[in-house]
Scaffold this motif. Structure first.
Motif, mmCIF file in Angstrom:
data_model
loop_
_atom_site.group_PDB
_atom_site.id
_atom_site.type_symbol
_atom_site.label_atom_id
_atom_site.label_comp_id
_atom_site.label_asym_id
_atom_site.label_seq_id
_atom_site.Cartn_x
_atom_site.Cartn_y
_atom_site.Cartn_z
ATOM 1 N N SER A 48 1.616 15.167 -2.007
ATOM 2 C CA SER A 48 1.973 14.872 -3.398
ATOM 3 C C SER A 48 1.514 13.463 -3.744
ATOM 4 O O SER A 48 1.175 12.659 -2.863
ATOM 5 N N LYS A 49 1.530 13.144 -5.029
ATOM 6 C CA LYS A 49 1.168 11.796 -5.466
ATOM 7 C C LYS A 49 2.083 10.760 -4.831
ATOM 8 O O LYS A 49 1.622 9.713 -4.337
ATOM 9 N N ALA A 50 3.383 11.066 -4.792
ATOM 10 C CA ALA A 50 4.342 10.107 -4.244
ATOM 11 C C ALA A 50 4.097 9.856 -2.762
ATOM 12 O O ALA A 50 4.139 8.711 -2.295
ATOM 13 N N THR A 51 3.836 10.916 -2.021
ATOM 14 C CA THR A 51 3.571 10.769 -0.588
ATOM 15 C C THR A 51 2.281 10.005 -0.364
ATOM 16 O O THR A 51 2.207 9.112 0.488
ATOM 17 N N ALA A 52 1.244 10.349 -1.129
ATOM 18 C CA ALA A 52 -0.042 9.652 -0.992
ATOM 19 C C ALA A 52 0.114 8.166 -1.325
ATOM 20 O O ALA A 52 -0.482 7.306 -0.663
ATOM 21 N N GLN A 53 0.910 7.858 -2.335
ATOM 22 C CA GLN A 53 1.134 6.447 -2.688
ATOM 23 C C GLN A 53 1.814 5.698 -1.544
ATOM 24 O O GLN A 53 1.431 4.564 -1.210
ATOM 25 N N SER A 54 2.795 6.333 -0.944
ATOM 26 C CA SER A 54 3.488 5.721 0.191
ATOM 27 C C SER A 54 2.536 5.491 1.359
ATOM 28 O O SER A 54 2.568 4.440 2.014
ATOM 29 N N GLN A 55 1.683 6.469 1.603
ATOM 30 C CA GLN A 55 0.714 6.346 2.687
ATOM 31 C C GLN A 55 -0.309 5.260 2.394
ATOM 32 O O GLN A 55 -0.673 4.470 3.286
ATOM 33 N N LEU A 56 -0.774 5.194 1.147
ATOM 34 C CA LEU A 56 -1.738 4.164 0.770
ATOM 35 C C LEU A 56 -1.139 2.768 0.965
ATOM 36 O O LEU A 56 -1.799 1.859 1.468
ATOM 37 N N ASN A 57 0.113 2.617 0.575
ATOM 38 C CA ASN A 57 0.781 1.326 0.727
ATOM 39 C C ASN A 57 0.890 0.919 2.199
ATOM 40 O O ASN A 57 0.924 -0.276 2.510
#
Length: 225
Positions: A48-57
């Protein structure tokens, strides 16, 4: 056996060849009906967008490494997955529609939709299996220190969204570029592409450079979910 995918090949040919393929298929009666349900390349594990954002961070930002010592032979592929089917053939079957294979598991017919550019193909020879995070890019991002066994697992990863069937010309134009210099021509797919790239780098513990992170963030910002 279909030719293997290359991360870097000269961008040379075609559209005339595509017309020739379509005419030949029509004559042989194998051209797909144009109003049929389109094939859909859908790799597993797209977050999901939220998971991908967390991973990117969570990814480590570092200066890009060198390609010194790099060779595709250090990332053995395509390997046998099941019976006589190798990784490429597994992805062709997964991402295509009505795919028929011969006794050696080579695709003899089917339809493949390339989400990078929106094209649909009826010949497996027009389709490459793209490493979403190219092998040379992985090398520069930390895979140079991996064992050959780990690099083989990365190059044949069917669990994460690392492999996808796409138009061969488009794959070849991408080469080993990261999202700061190359993104799918079909802008509507860039959200998905960013999520795929991020989760592959995160899952494999690879680093990224600042320009790459900025590009991925911009792409991810276009996602609705």
């Amino acid at each position: 056996m279909p030719r293997p995918t290359l991360d870097i090949l000269p961008l040379a040919r075609r559209r005339p060849r595509a017309v020739a393929i379509a005419i030949a298929a029509l004559v042989s009666g194998t051209l797909a009906v144009t109003n049929a349900t389109p094939a859909s390349a859908t790799p597993p594990g797209i977050p999901s967008k939220a998971t991908a954002q967390s991973q990117l961070n969570a990814l480590t930002v570092a200066t890009q490494g060198s390609t010194s010592g790099y060779s595709r032979d250090l990332f053995p592929h395509w390997i046998t997955i099941s019976g006589s089917c190798n990784t490429r053939e597994q992805v062709l079957k997964r991402d295509g529609t009505s795919v028929v294979v011969d006794s050696s598991c080579a695709a003899t017919s089917g339809r493949w939709y390339s989400p990078y550019d929106g094209a649909t193909w009826t010949a497996a020879s027009d389709v490459d299996i793209d490493h979403v995070v190219p092998l040379a890019e992985a090398w520069r991002s930390g895979a140079n220190s991996w064992t050959t066994s780990r690099r083989q697992s990365f190059a044949n990863d069917l669990t994460r969204p690392q492999l996808i069937a796409v138009t061969d010309n488009v794959n070849q134009s991408k080469g080993d570029q990261d999202p700061s210099t190359w993104q799918p021509p079909l802008s509507s797919y860039r959200c998905t592409y960013s999520k795929m790239w991020i989760t592959v780098k995160y899952s494999w513990g690879l680093k990224l450079q600042s320009s790459e992170k900025s590009a991925l963030q911009s792409m991810l910002n276009t996602c609705s979910s």
